[in-house]
Motif scaffolding. Sequence first.
Motif, PDB file in Angstrom:
ATOM      1  N   GLY A  80       0.590  -1.114  -0.066  1.00 59.51           N
ATOM      2  CA  GLY A  80       0.087  -0.035  -0.041  1.00 59.51           C
ATOM      3  C   GLY A  80       0.762   1.288  -0.008  1.00 59.51           C
ATOM      4  O   GLY A  80       0.526   2.219  -0.679  1.00 59.51           O
ATOM      5  N   ALA A  81       1.834   1.192   0.942  1.00 64.56           N
ATOM      6  CA  ALA A  81       2.671   2.444   0.876  1.00 64.56           C
ATOM      7  C   ALA A  81       3.357   2.589  -0.359  1.00 64.56           C
ATOM      8  O   ALA A  81       3.615   3.657  -0.680  1.00 64.56           O
ATOM      9  CB  ALA A  81       3.717   2.332   2.076  1.00 64.56           C
ATOM     10  N   GLU A  82       4.036   1.679  -0.840  1.00 64.56           N
ATOM     11  CA  GLU A  82       4.773   1.552  -2.152  1.00 64.56           C
ATOM     12  C   GLU A  82       3.811   2.007  -3.487  1.00 64.56           C
ATOM     13  O   GLU A  82       4.335   2.907  -4.142  1.00 64.56           O
ATOM     14  CB  GLU A  82       5.151   0.257  -2.563  1.00 64.56           C
ATOM     15  CG  GLU A  82       6.260  -0.065  -3.681  1.00 64.56           C
ATOM     16  CD  GLU A  82       6.931  -1.143  -4.085  1.00 64.56           C
ATOM     17  OE1 GLU A  82       6.256  -2.162  -4.181  1.00 64.56           O
ATOM     18  OE2 GLU A  82       8.065  -1.062  -3.922  1.00 64.56           O
ATOM     19  N   ALA A  83       2.584   1.498  -3.319  1.00 64.00           N
ATOM     20  CA  ALA A  83       1.534   1.891  -4.330  1.00 64.00           C
ATOM     21  C   ALA A  83       1.436   3.493  -4.310  1.00 64.00           C
ATOM     22  O   ALA A  83       0.975   4.086  -5.231  1.00 64.00           O
ATOM     23  CB  ALA A  83       0.593   1.209  -4.351  1.00 64.00           C
ATOM     24  N   ALA A  84       1.228   4.001  -3.134  1.00 65.56           N
ATOM     25  CA  ALA A  84       0.968   5.380  -2.818  1.00 65.56           C
ATOM     26  C   ALA A  84       2.329   6.283  -3.376  1.00 65.56           C
ATOM     27  O   ALA A  84       1.951   7.733  -3.237  1.00 65.56           O
ATOM     28  CB  ALA A  84       0.520   5.588  -1.308  1.00 65.56           C
ATOM     29  N   ALA A  85       3.279   5.704  -3.212  1.00 63.25           N
ATOM     30  CA  ALA A  85       4.570   6.660  -3.312  1.00 63.25           C
ATOM     31  C   ALA A  85       4.277   7.274  -4.872  1.00 63.25           C
ATOM     32  O   ALA A  85       4.118   6.506  -5.834  1.00 63.25           O
ATOM     33  CB  ALA A  85       5.920   5.834  -3.294  1.00 63.25           C
ATOM     34  N   GLU A  86       4.550   8.516  -5.035  1.00 62.37           N
ATOM     35  CA  GLU A  86       4.664   9.187  -6.386  1.00 62.37           C
ATOM     36  C   GLU A  86       6.058   8.758  -7.146  1.00 62.37           C
ATOM     37  O   GLU A  86       5.906   9.069  -8.314  1.00 62.37           O
ATOM     38  CB  GLU A  86       4.510  10.791  -6.146  1.00 62.37           C
ATOM     39  CG  GLU A  86       3.039  11.081  -5.554  1.00 62.37           C
ATOM     40  CD  GLU A  86       2.756  12.321  -5.406  1.00 62.37           C
ATOM     41  OE1 GLU A  86       1.640  12.950  -5.656  1.00 62.37           O
ATOM     42  OE2 GLU A  86       3.729  13.185  -4.973  1.00 62.37           O
ATOM     43  N   VAL A  87       7.032   8.478  -6.612  1.00 65.06           N
ATOM     44  CA  VAL A  87       8.179   8.014  -7.365  1.00 65.06           C
ATOM     45  C   VAL A  87       8.780   6.788  -6.712  1.00 65.06           C
ATOM     46  O   VAL A  87       8.922   6.700  -5.653  1.00 65.06           O
ATOM     47  CB  VAL A  87       9.179   9.146  -7.293  1.00 65.06           C
ATOM     48  CG1 VAL A  87      10.536   8.648  -7.844  1.00 65.06           C
ATOM     49  CG2 VAL A  87       8.802  10.424  -7.875  1.00 65.06           C
ATOM     50  N   LEU A  88       8.802   5.860  -7.585  1.00 64.84           N
ATOM     51  CA  LEU A  88       9.446   4.466  -7.130  1.00 64.84           C
ATOM     52  C   LEU A  88      10.907   4.359  -7.749  1.00 64.84           C
ATOM     53  O   LEU A  88      11.270   4.996  -8.834  1.00 64.84           O
ATOM     54  CB  LEU A  88       8.597   3.148  -7.817  1.00 64.84           C
ATOM     55  CG  LEU A  88       7.059   3.202  -7.537  1.00 64.84           C
ATOM     56  CD1 LEU A  88       6.561   2.121  -8.183  1.00 64.84           C
ATOM     57  CD2 LEU A  88       6.836   3.383  -5.874  1.00 64.84           C
ATOM     58  N   THR A  89      11.723   3.699  -6.835  1.00 66.05           N
ATOM     59  CA  THR A  89      12.972   3.363  -7.365  1.00 66.05           C
ATOM     60  C   THR A  89      13.127   1.924  -7.365  1.00 66.05           C
ATOM     61  O   THR A  89      12.872   1.186  -6.437  1.00 66.05           O
ATOM     62  CB  THR A  89      14.096   4.121  -6.621  1.00 66.05           C
ATOM     63  OG1 THR A  89      13.992   3.628  -5.244  1.00 66.05           O
ATOM     64  CG2 THR A  89      14.063   5.531  -6.626  1.00 66.05           C
ATOM     65  N   VAL A  90      13.904   1.420  -8.596  1.00 70.00           N
ATOM     66  CA  VAL A  90      14.265  -0.253  -8.749  1.00 70.00           C
ATOM     67  C   VAL A  90      15.726  -0.354  -8.917  1.00 70.00           C
ATOM     68  O   VAL A  90      16.346   0.369  -9.842  1.00 70.00           O
ATOM     69  CB  VAL A  90      13.154  -0.600  -9.712  1.00 70.00           C
ATOM     70  CG1 VAL A  90      13.522  -2.049 -10.078  1.00 70.00           C
ATOM     71  CG2 VAL A  90      11.670  -0.254  -9.463  1.00 70.00           C
ATOM     72  N   LYS A  91      16.289  -1.422  -8.320  1.00 73.49           N
ATOM     73  CA  LYS A  91      17.418  -1.881  -8.741  1.00 73.49           C
ATOM     74  C   LYS A  91      17.469  -3.028  -9.766  1.00 73.49           C
ATOM     75  O   LYS A  91      16.643  -4.099  -9.328  1.00 73.49           O
ATOM     76  CB  LYS A  91      18.269  -2.210  -7.561  1.00 73.49           C
ATOM     77  CG  LYS A  91      18.734  -1.153  -6.741  1.00 73.49           C
ATOM     78  CD  LYS A  91      19.415  -1.532  -5.599  1.00 73.49           C
ATOM     79  CE  LYS A  91      19.779  -0.622  -4.442  1.00 73.49           C
ATOM     80  NZ  LYS A  91      20.507  -1.035  -3.322  1.00 73.49           N
ATOM     81  N   ASN A  92      17.835  -2.798 -10.906  1.00 75.49           N
ATOM     82  CA  ASN A  92      17.859  -4.156 -11.793  1.00 75.49           C
ATOM     83  C   ASN A  92      19.273  -4.227 -12.558  1.00 75.49           C
ATOM     84  O   ASN A  92      19.543  -3.655 -13.377  1.00 75.49           O
ATOM     85  CB  ASN A  92      16.752  -3.225 -13.001  1.00 75.49           C
ATOM     86  CG  ASN A  92      16.865  -4.261 -14.063  1.00 75.49           C
ATOM     87  OD1 ASN A  92      16.944  -5.616 -13.917  1.00 75.49           O
ATOM     88  ND2 ASN A  92      15.941  -4.178 -15.031  1.00 75.49           N
ATOM     89  N   GLY A  93      19.959  -5.025 -11.785  1.00 80.30           N
ATOM     90  CA  GLY A  93      21.591  -5.280 -12.033  1.00 80.30           C
ATOM     91  C   GLY A  93      22.134  -3.998 -11.946  1.00 80.30           C
ATOM     92  O   GLY A  93      22.196  -3.313 -10.826  1.00 80.30           O
ATOM     93  N   GLY A  94      22.868  -3.527 -12.727  1.00 74.89           N
ATOM     94  CA  GLY A  94      23.515  -2.404 -12.793  1.00 74.89           C
ATOM     95  C   GLY A  94      22.943  -1.232 -13.010  1.00 74.89           C
ATOM     96  O   GLY A  94      23.179   0.035 -13.108  1.00 74.89           O
ATOM     97  N   VAL A  95      21.470  -1.275 -13.337  1.00 70.54           N
ATOM     98  CA  VAL A  95      20.546  -0.064 -13.798  1.00 70.54           C
ATOM     99  C   VAL A  95      19.910   0.205 -12.603  1.00 70.54           C
ATOM    100  O   VAL A  95      19.472  -0.669 -11.781  1.00 70.54           O
ATOM    101  CB  VAL A  95      19.595  -0.884 -14.955  1.00 70.54           C
ATOM    102  CG1 VAL A  95      18.658   0.502 -15.147  1.00 70.54           C
ATOM    103  CG2 VAL A  95      20.225  -1.014 -16.147  1.00 70.54           C
ATOM    104  N   ARG A  96      19.776   1.630 -12.433  1.00 76.19           N
ATOM    105  CA  ARG A  96      18.789   2.182 -11.436  1.00 76.19           C
ATOM    106  C   ARG A  96      17.620   2.892 -11.946  1.00 76.19           C
ATOM    107  O   ARG A  96      17.991   3.783 -12.639  1.00 76.19           O
ATOM    108  CB  ARG A  96      19.699   3.113 -10.219  1.00 76.19           C
ATOM    109  CG  ARG A  96      20.969   2.651  -9.688  1.00 76.19           C
ATOM    110  CD  ARG A  96      20.447   1.430  -8.937  1.00 76.19           C
ATOM    111  NE  ARG A  96      21.611   1.067  -7.931  1.00 76.19           N
ATOM    112  CZ  ARG A  96      22.150  -0.319  -8.354  1.00 76.19           C
ATOM    113  NH1 ARG A  96      21.686  -1.090  -9.356  1.00 76.19           N
ATOM    114  NH2 ARG A  96      22.995  -0.784  -7.752  1.00 76.19           N
TER     115      ARG A  96
END
Length: 520
Positions: A80-96
């Motif tokens: 719920g908190a994550e879905a409400a966040a207006e900006v998400l950050t994701v680690k995908n290997g060496g990609v941010r």
Amino acid sequence: MSRFASSRRVLQHPSFSRPTLPRFSTRPIVSPIAATRSMSSIRNNASSIANKRLSTINSWMSRPNAQMSTAAATAGGGSGAEAAAEVLTVKNGGVREVVLNRPKKLNALNLNMIELMLPEIQAWEKSDLAKIILLKSCGGKGFCAGGDVKTVVDLAAEGKHADALKFFEVEYQLDHLIGTLKTPYVAVMDGITMGGGVGLSVHAPFRIATENTLFAMPETGIGFLPEVGGSFFLPRLDGQLGIYLGLTGKRLKGTDAFYAGIATHYVPSSRLPALESRLAEIDEPTYDKINTAIEEFAAEMDQEAPFSLAGSTREAIDRCFKFDTVEEIVDALQKEDSEWAKETLKLMGNVSPTSLKVTLQQLRTGANLTLGECFKMEYRLVQKFLEEHDFTEGVNATLDKPRRKAEWKPVEVADVKLSEIKKDYFDASDKKPLQLISENDYDKYPHGKYMLPSEQDIQNVVTGEAPGVGNYALSRDEVVEYFINDRKGKQGVKSKVLDVLARKTQAIKNDESNSLKWIY
């Protein structure tokens, strides 16, 4: 000066001597035979590149994860908190990855979103683990449809100018940081990309448009100006194209954004998840490796819509928008007998006359400034707009339901005096100067080689100015093949180069090799 450039073909004549071509004295003279061999090699290389590219696409698209993005899955199914966040950050290997997550508002920027992104990107810039930074949205129609201007004008109307100005201060700091990062930055413009969304993407070395992209800088229509670095990137588009886009707010679809030089690549949205996986698996990514990876997933441009502003329309744009006053531009448009001219006059007739005058002066000035200087100029201009009538009126008229026609003050272009615009907006001292975060700066985008060749690039090859061309004039096919090789088989090169050559060159008379000369 002659209307045409002189021929660059070296003639085998006893009277020829090197001093007659002083501008080319440092380059070797290339014979027609050597040139033919070179062009044959180029054609073979281009064919090899195309075959390799198709093989790579088929291989990656057949993978099980090719239709699902980790970032998109996180955005759609988080807590719920994550879905409400207006900006998400994701680690995908060496990609941010930065994921804009405000779909109901078309991911339009507010101050909270900017303040969430800024420290993350700063931290990744310093991290050895972050190899690539990628910006995208969580889905829906909008990549980022602009900024939260309603909140800004409401704050200004309440007399809270410092609070209203804070949005632009932090936004410009973020945009300038993005434009000067050392870490490779990829913006996926998959959806409506306007205003604030342009600032997050257009200064990046890699800007991906899709069939869902809808680009515009529509600020003159709300009594504002095309900022977020518009002073820098618009005048640096080919010819007068940026002046046209900035004054009119004309909307461009994905292929148009690509051919105009706003996007560096055009990738079908169905290929984006596989592309993200490909980027994450690059070993020690460099700019060249990233460019190659993106190009592997690019659309086959001969199967896509052509550039809608090419040919005669582009000639009319350069003809009408070359002037330094709005009155001269309008007069030139009125002399044109075309549907394009009528549409353009209508677009300009609906926007703020003050915005038109300020925008034209802004773009002409920005052509000679650095990126940082452009943001500082725009910050000064914004402060003036927050004090005036048209910005608040334009925003409120646009958002009122039903939408109403804005009542501009002054109403007519003729009533806005250019001398007063220069004095009040451009010559006035800064009330509050903009402090940028990054000390890096430049007056020309440093990664232009990953785009389609610019009109200037093509001119340099035709006239012999480009390194490695040699002292001989090229035919149309040779110029095309040169750029296909130079851009390593990049999609869209042939269409772009042929359009420019059709408009800007003429065959040299009595030359059996069909060599070209540039029309000035």
